[in-house]
Design a protein around this motif. Sequence first.
Motif: not given
Length: 236
Positions: A30-31, A38, A134, A136, A149
Motif C-alpha cells: 500500500l503506497s 495506509k 505499507t 510511501r 491509496v
Amino acid sequence: MPTTAMVGREPELAEIVEMLQRKDLRLLTLSGPGGTGKTRLAIQAAAEAAESYPDGVWWVSLAPLRDAHLLVSSLADALQVEEQPGRELAESLAERLDGKRVLLLLDNAEHLLPAVAHEIASLRDAQGPTILVTSRERLQLQGEHVYAVPTLTDDDGVELFMTRARALEPALQTSSAVVELCVRLDNLPLALELAAARTVVFSPEQLLERLSQRLDLLKAGRDRDPRQQTLRATIE
Ligand SMILES: Nc1ncnc2c1ncn2[C@@H]1O[C@H](COP(=O)(O)OP(=O)(O)O)[C@@H](O)[C@H]1O
Ligand SMILES: [Mg+2]
C-alpha cells in the motif's frame, strides 16, 4: 489496534481484502504519502482477511528499526522464534513460516528502502507467508502488487474532520468553511485530524483564514513543499 472509528473506505477495503484472499498474490504494497491512511487501511484489511490466514496474522512496525537487517529479528520476536545455537535466525524463521498460511503486515517500510526490499524478497521466496507492506514508495520487487491509496472522498473527509472535532467540541456544526477546509487539506486524514484538534482554539473559519494566509505566502514562493506547508499551517 486503532481506538477511533473508521470513516469511509468501503471500496478500498473491498479491493484490498479481495487481493489478500488471492492465493497467487504473495506481496502487496500500500503506497502513498504520509498521512493518507495506509496503516489504517492495512490493519483493517488484514483483520477482514484473517479467515484466509488460519496460521495467523502478524503486525510488525518497522518504524522503530534503524537498520533493514533488524527485520528478521523483529519478525522472529513477533512469531516467538528463538535463537538456536549454530543456526542462523533467518533459517529458523523460514522454517517456522514454511508452508504456513500466514499474513505478515510490515508497517512503514519507506525509511529502510532500498535495503529492506532485499530482506522482504527472501521472505517472499519462502513458501507460505503473504506479505502486506505499507510504504510511501513501492519496493520495486518482482511479484509486488502495488495499491496506491487514494485520498478520502470529499464527504468522508468532512465526516472524519467532524467526528474528530466533535469529540472535543460537541456543539460544532458542519458549515461551508468546514467543507472548504477539508478540500484545502486535500482530504488527507492526518491533516484533517490535526486541524480538528485545533478547533478547540480556532473556529473552522479561522483555520481556513490561517490556511489561506499560508497559501498566499506559498504563492509568493516562500516555501518548497506545499503539502508540508499545508500540514504545518494546521498545527502551528
Ligand atoms: N478512513 C479513516 N477513518 C478514520 N481515521 C483514519 C482513516 N484513515 C486514516 N485515519 C487516521 O488518520 C491518521 C493517519 O493515517 P495513517 O494510517 O497513520 O496514515 P499513513 O500510514 O498513510 O501515514 C491516523 O490517525 C489514522 O487513524
Ligand atoms: Mg503508516
